[in-house]
Scaffold this motif. Sequence first.
Motif, PDB file in Angstrom:
ATOM      1  N   HIS A  47      -8.795 -23.252  33.423  1.00  0.00           N
ATOM      2  CA  HIS A  47      -7.524 -23.466  32.741  1.00  0.00           C
ATOM      3  C   HIS A  47      -7.750 -23.014  31.307  1.00  0.00           C
ATOM      4  O   HIS A  47      -8.627 -23.556  30.610  1.00  0.00           O
ATOM      5  CB  HIS A  47      -7.118 -24.928  32.783  1.00  0.00           C
ATOM      6  CG  HIS A  47      -6.711 -25.418  34.137  1.00  0.00           C
ATOM      7  ND1 HIS A  47      -5.599 -26.208  34.340  1.00  0.00           N
ATOM      8  CD2 HIS A  47      -7.260 -25.220  35.367  1.00  0.00           C
ATOM      9  CE1 HIS A  47      -5.495 -26.487  35.625  1.00  0.00           C
ATOM     10  NE2 HIS A  47      -6.493 -25.901  36.275  1.00  0.00           N
ATOM     11  N   VAL A  48      -6.981 -22.036  30.849  1.00  0.00           N
ATOM     12  CA  VAL A  48      -7.241 -21.411  29.556  1.00  0.00           C
ATOM     13  C   VAL A  48      -6.154 -21.816  28.565  1.00  0.00           C
ATOM     14  O   VAL A  48      -4.954 -21.696  28.856  1.00  0.00           O
ATOM     15  CB  VAL A  48      -7.299 -19.874  29.682  1.00  0.00           C
ATOM     16  CG1 VAL A  48      -7.729 -19.258  28.358  1.00  0.00           C
ATOM     17  CG2 VAL A  48      -8.270 -19.461  30.794  1.00  0.00           C
ATOM     18  N   LEU A  49      -6.586 -22.292  27.409  1.00  0.00           N
ATOM     19  CA  LEU A  49      -5.695 -22.716  26.335  1.00  0.00           C
ATOM     20  C   LEU A  49      -5.603 -21.577  25.321  1.00  0.00           C
ATOM     21  O   LEU A  49      -6.618 -21.152  24.764  1.00  0.00           O
ATOM     22  CB  LEU A  49      -6.236 -23.983  25.687  1.00  0.00           C
ATOM     23  CG  LEU A  49      -5.427 -24.645  24.575  1.00  0.00           C
ATOM     24  CD1 LEU A  49      -4.052 -25.057  25.071  1.00  0.00           C
ATOM     25  CD2 LEU A  49      -6.191 -25.866  24.049  1.00  0.00           C
ATOM     26  N   VAL A  50      -4.370 -21.085  25.106  1.00  0.00           N
ATOM     27  CA  VAL A  50      -4.150 -19.876  24.310  1.00  0.00           C
ATOM     28  C   VAL A  50      -3.121 -20.174  23.226  1.00  0.00           C
ATOM     29  O   VAL A  50      -2.059 -20.745  23.505  1.00  0.00           O
ATOM     30  CB  VAL A  50      -3.648 -18.712  25.188  1.00  0.00           C
ATOM     31  CG1 VAL A  50      -3.535 -17.434  24.372  1.00  0.00           C
ATOM     32  CG2 VAL A  50      -4.558 -18.514  26.395  1.00  0.00           C
ATOM     33  N   GLY A  51      -3.379 -19.773  22.015  1.00  0.00           N
ATOM     34  CA  GLY A  51      -2.423 -19.926  20.940  1.00  0.00           C
ATOM     35  C   GLY A  51      -1.485 -18.745  20.856  1.00  0.00           C
ATOM     36  O   GLY A  51      -1.855 -17.607  21.157  1.00  0.00           O
ATOM     37  N   ALA A  52      -0.251 -19.005  20.455  1.00  0.00           N
ATOM     38  CA  ALA A  52       0.695 -17.917  20.247  1.00  0.00           C
ATOM     39  C   ALA A  52       0.314 -17.143  18.991  1.00  0.00           C
ATOM     40  O   ALA A  52      -0.156 -17.708  18.004  1.00  0.00           O
ATOM     41  CB  ALA A  52       2.109 -18.472  20.116  1.00  0.00           C
ATOM     42  N   GLY A  53       0.516 -15.816  19.048  1.00  0.00           N
ATOM     43  CA  GLY A  53       0.209 -14.983  17.886  1.00  0.00           C
ATOM     44  C   GLY A  53      -1.265 -15.048  17.536  1.00  0.00           C
ATOM     45  O   GLY A  53      -2.129 -14.860  18.383  1.00  0.00           O
ATOM     46  N   ASP A  54      -1.560 -15.343  16.261  1.00  0.00           N
ATOM     47  CA  ASP A  54      -2.954 -15.360  15.814  1.00  0.00           C
ATOM     48  C   ASP A  54      -3.510 -16.777  15.704  1.00  0.00           C
ATOM     49  O   ASP A  54      -4.524 -17.008  15.043  1.00  0.00           O
ATOM     50  CB  ASP A  54      -3.091 -14.637  14.479  1.00  0.00           C
ATOM     51  CG  ASP A  54      -2.218 -15.254  13.385  1.00  0.00           C
ATOM     52  OD1 ASP A  54      -1.521 -16.267  13.671  1.00  0.00           O
ATOM     53  OD2 ASP A  54      -2.230 -14.732  12.262  1.00  0.00           O
ATOM     54  N   LEU A  55      -2.867 -17.752  16.357  1.00  0.00           N
ATOM     55  CA  LEU A  55      -3.354 -19.127  16.311  1.00  0.00           C
ATOM     56  C   LEU A  55      -4.704 -19.227  17.021  1.00  0.00           C
ATOM     57  O   LEU A  55      -4.844 -18.845  18.183  1.00  0.00           O
ATOM     58  CB  LEU A  55      -2.351 -20.070  16.974  1.00  0.00           C
ATOM     59  CG  LEU A  55      -2.788 -21.533  17.104  1.00  0.00           C
ATOM     60  CD1 LEU A  55      -3.017 -22.156  15.737  1.00  0.00           C
ATOM     61  CD2 LEU A  55      -1.760 -22.335  17.897  1.00  0.00           C
ATOM     62  N   ASP A  56      -5.714 -19.751  16.329  1.00  0.00           N
ATOM     63  CA  ASP A  56      -7.061 -19.926  16.866  1.00  0.00           C
ATOM     64  C   ASP A  56      -7.173 -21.355  17.406  1.00  0.00           C
ATOM     65  O   ASP A  56      -7.427 -22.298  16.660  1.00  0.00           O
ATOM     66  CB  ASP A  56      -8.101 -19.676  15.768  1.00  0.00           C
ATOM     67  CG  ASP A  56      -9.533 -19.684  16.290  1.00  0.00           C
ATOM     68  OD1 ASP A  56      -9.782 -20.307  17.342  1.00  0.00           O
ATOM     69  OD2 ASP A  56     -10.400 -19.081  15.628  1.00  0.00           O
ATOM     70  N   VAL A  57      -6.967 -21.515  18.720  1.00  0.00           N
ATOM     71  CA  VAL A  57      -7.003 -22.868  19.274  1.00  0.00           C
ATOM     72  C   VAL A  57      -8.430 -23.395  19.345  1.00  0.00           C
ATOM     73  O   VAL A  57      -8.660 -24.605  19.264  1.00  0.00           O
ATOM     74  CB  VAL A  57      -6.341 -22.925  20.664  1.00  0.00           C
ATOM     75  CG1 VAL A  57      -4.860 -22.599  20.583  1.00  0.00           C
ATOM     76  CG2 VAL A  57      -7.034 -22.029  21.658  1.00  0.00           C
ATOM     77  N   ALA A  58      -9.408 -22.504  19.497  1.00  0.00           N
ATOM     78  CA  ALA A  58     -10.796 -22.959  19.539  1.00  0.00           C
ATOM     79  C   ALA A  58     -11.168 -23.664  18.250  1.00  0.00           C
ATOM     80  O   ALA A  58     -11.857 -24.699  18.250  1.00  0.00           O
ATOM     81  CB  ALA A  58     -11.723 -21.774  19.802  1.00  0.00           C
ATOM     82  N   ALA A  59     -10.697 -23.125  17.124  1.00  0.00           N
ATOM     83  CA  ALA A  59     -10.995 -23.734  15.832  1.00  0.00           C
ATOM     84  C   ALA A  59     -10.227 -25.031  15.625  1.00  0.00           C
ATOM     85  O   ALA A  59     -10.617 -25.865  14.795  1.00  0.00           O
ATOM     86  CB  ALA A  59     -10.655 -22.753  14.713  1.00  0.00           C
ATOM     87  N   ALA A  60      -9.139 -25.204  16.367  1.00  0.00           N
ATOM     88  CA  ALA A  60      -8.306 -26.394  16.193  1.00  0.00           C
ATOM     89  C   ALA A  60      -8.750 -27.555  17.069  1.00  0.00           C
ATOM     90  O   ALA A  60      -8.184 -28.655  16.978  1.00  0.00           O
ATOM     91  CB  ALA A  60      -6.851 -26.049  16.493  1.00  0.00           C
ATOM     92  N   LEU A  61      -9.734 -27.347  17.931  1.00  0.00           N
ATOM     93  CA  LEU A  61     -10.234 -28.416  18.788  1.00  0.00           C
ATOM     94  C   LEU A  61     -11.164 -29.344  18.014  1.00  0.00           C
ATOM     95  O   LEU A  61     -11.888 -28.917  17.104  1.00  0.00           O
ATOM     96  CB  LEU A  61     -11.001 -27.829  19.971  1.00  0.00           C
ATOM     97  CG  LEU A  61     -10.204 -27.142  21.073  1.00  0.00           C
ATOM     98  CD1 LEU A  61     -11.140 -26.435  22.034  1.00  0.00           C
ATOM     99  CD2 LEU A  61      -9.331 -28.149  21.810  1.00  0.00           C
ATOM    100  N   ASP A  62     -11.174 -30.615  18.408  1.00  0.00           N
ATOM    101  CA  ASP A  62     -12.157 -31.516  17.833  1.00  0.00           C
ATOM    102  C   ASP A  62     -13.506 -31.303  18.528  1.00  0.00           C
ATOM    103  O   ASP A  62     -13.635 -30.485  19.451  1.00  0.00           O
ATOM    104  CB  ASP A  62     -11.698 -32.969  17.944  1.00  0.00           C
ATOM    105  CG  ASP A  62     -11.691 -33.491  19.376  1.00  0.00           C
ATOM    106  OD1 ASP A  62     -11.846 -32.687  20.323  1.00  0.00           O
ATOM    107  OD2 ASP A  62     -11.521 -34.706  19.565  1.00  0.00           O
ATOM    108  N   GLY A  63     -14.520 -32.029  18.100  1.00  0.00           N
ATOM    109  CA  GLY A  63     -15.852 -31.816  18.623  1.00  0.00           C
ATOM    110  C   GLY A  63     -15.970 -32.083  20.111  1.00  0.00           C
ATOM    111  O   GLY A  63     -16.769 -31.434  20.806  1.00  0.00           O
ATOM    112  N   ALA A  64     -15.174 -33.006  20.631  1.00  0.00           N
ATOM    113  CA  ALA A  64     -15.235 -33.328  22.057  1.00  0.00           C
ATOM    114  C   ALA A  64     -14.399 -32.378  22.900  1.00  0.00           C
ATOM    115  O   ALA A  64     -14.490 -32.376  24.128  1.00  0.00           O
ATOM    116  CB  ALA A  64     -14.773 -34.767  22.287  1.00  0.00           C
ATOM    117  N   GLY A  65     -13.569 -31.584  22.256  1.00  0.00           N
ATOM    118  CA  GLY A  65     -12.708 -30.664  22.985  1.00  0.00           C
ATOM    119  C   GLY A  65     -11.540 -31.322  23.669  1.00  0.00           C
ATOM    120  O   GLY A  65     -10.867 -30.705  24.509  1.00  0.00           O
ATOM    121  N   THR A  66     -11.217 -32.562  23.295  1.00  0.00           N
ATOM    122  CA  THR A  66     -10.131 -33.293  23.953  1.00  0.00           C
ATOM    123  C   THR A  66      -8.932 -33.544  23.048  1.00  0.00           C
ATOM    124  O   THR A  66      -7.952 -34.153  23.478  1.00  0.00           O
ATOM    125  CB  THR A  66     -10.648 -34.646  24.469  1.00  0.00           C
ATOM    126  OG1 THR A  66     -11.222 -35.379  23.375  1.00  0.00           O
ATOM    127  CG2 THR A  66     -11.683 -34.450  25.564  1.00  0.00           C
TER     128      THR A  66
END
Length: 715
Positions: free
Chosen positions: A203-222
């Motif tokens: 299941h892949v989490l993707v940001g619209a445009g240039d949104l970096d969702v990986a950088a927006a995750l907390d340390g636990a990824g939840t």
Amino acid sequence: MTRRGVALAVCVAAGLVASGCTTASAPAAAPSSGTGVASAAPPAVDPTVLPAVDRGEVPMRLADGLAPPTNRWFSGLVFGEAPQPVFPLPLAVGLTASGFAYGLPTARAEGAVLAGPYDPQVQMDLREPVTGIVTGYDAATVSVDLVAGDARVLGTLHLTRGSPVLRYTAAGDQQLGLGVPFAAGGDGLPDDVAAADVDGRAHVLVGAGDLDVAAALDGAGTTLALDEGASVSWLVAPDAGEEPGALADLVEAVRDPVRGTVVGYETGAEQVTTSVTYETAGGGPAVVVRWPHQQDAVGGPDSTGDAETTCGLGTYATVRGTVETCLATTSAWRSPAREPVAGPDVSGLDDAARDELAEQVRADAATVLAEVRPADTYFGGKALARDADLWVLARDLGLDGVAADLRASVVADLRTWTEPDGCADRPERCFTWEPTLRTVVGQATSFGSEEGNDHHFHYGYFLYAAGVLAADDGALAADLAPVLDLLAADVAAGADVPVSDGAPVPGLRVLDVVMGHSWASGQSPFADGNNQESASEAVAAWHGLALWAAAREAAGLDDAGMGEQARWLLALEAASARAYWTDFDTTDPAAAGLEASVTSLVWDGKRERATWFSAEPSAALGIVVLPVTEVSTYLGEDPARVRANLEEALGTDDLWADPATWDVLFGDQLLMYAALLGPQDAASALDVARDLPGERIDDGSTRSRLLAWLLARAA
């Protein structure tokens, strides 16, 4: 009536998607309620000429000003005390007390049921109680605002029919709980997306445009930190496709979110083309799947290089079959054209056959003329269509006196039913305007018609009878038009119909364009989504609409494109009826283990050989065959499947060994279906039909209709 208002402006364009509509409280675009065809104009009808009957409060989670979306795949989100799961497909989605959840249903067959129920695999938490309010929709997209108790919109959930992508837009800065841990990149994915392994599938989490969702995750990824206006999507990866790097290509497309859709069609002598164009923020392609009824695919009615579709990007096993993943700006496909025919055709009968049939017509006419037709819209409509066919037979066989009596009787009842103020004077055989659901309802209700159920089934019979009787009578067509046009608009207006007393009548009320068929339940209070049983009555509805449009045109009345639209609907519904009800691919791995040749009750969450009304084996086939008319030949295009369906329904592999085999519910309809096998089987059916018990003749038909069909095919 209860409506939950929200602090949100909703853009509405008659028949068109309001792409780019934004408000301060909901930065993402919201589709309008323009659910019809891009080029269609609303018909010139006004349902408020009928007496208004408010049948009580209907709880609705719907923004003010929108047409109540009855008969939709997502109706369960709007109606009822609590929202039901819905199936954009291939995903299923549900609202929760504090957010939403989704999952990829697993299709499994057991006995006569192929089920893919809602399974919430990933749950998103907004960390406070919310209520989902539908704030916009079009032919293939839905927007749902998640509203806190103090009327704050926390965010908007975006659903796209036929896409493995779910999107959410934050209405303010927030911390979104993800339910399962997501981790940055991996498996050839870009570093600015995140993925989770859910039951062995990415299941892949993707940001619209240039949104970096990986950088927006907390340390636990939840937990995902979102700024106001940020939009993120979840893509459930398909099974491996033919193209290397397919998942990465899908991810790139998901960055450009779908904002709305526009429907188009073209009709031709041999083929009818349907198109759904996906409007994305940046003009790129959408991630969609190709369904079994869409296999004759094209670039679109106005095909250009921009309408190219790339498939082979993976598959999903669904209750509709194995579906292929594609990138498309326009998803378009062809369906075989179907020509409407007004009544039975006896032109090819010899003298002996004509004499036999004439004797039966006299007998049947005497019976129906001695009876009072039913007062509700379903059985009343069936009786009118039945007797219109009987009139055609009497006329064409030269039975002038019988024909005159039949015509006078049917016309008199049609005139009674179509008195606009009839319900002001009597309790039945008339129509009312239901202002809560924005729909036309017969005063004497049946099968939940007051809730929006089955209107196309019911009104198709009226349209057919009027189309047959008024084909050469312009004055009659003009007299019937004020109310008949309302029935047509109620189920098949090409665009939203403005109404002076509030929200519009929705365009294409019952049609699911992506799936190519109608939905029968008005409010869909079911965990398996909406459903439709009698696909053949849906085909009959559009057949009736086409005949009524032809009668109006012959009378010099402007049909506003009704005739061409009816031919589109007729072709589209017939193709899907075969693809999912009567002629689906039994060898598809997604259907492995299904012990049914017919699935007579089709839902979004399952398909089953069952009916709402009878456990008799013949019922499941009969309900997707009736009413047999001259357009029903679409059911016979695979003779081997016709035979297999009959053998299943009748419990024998020797159809003609014992006439008692046909002494079953819908025996007459199944005999007519059997005649599609060819002249020899039609002759055998004719031998049985002559002595078939009278109670086995459906109340929407006559023995005359049965014999006429069989005699014409046994010749």
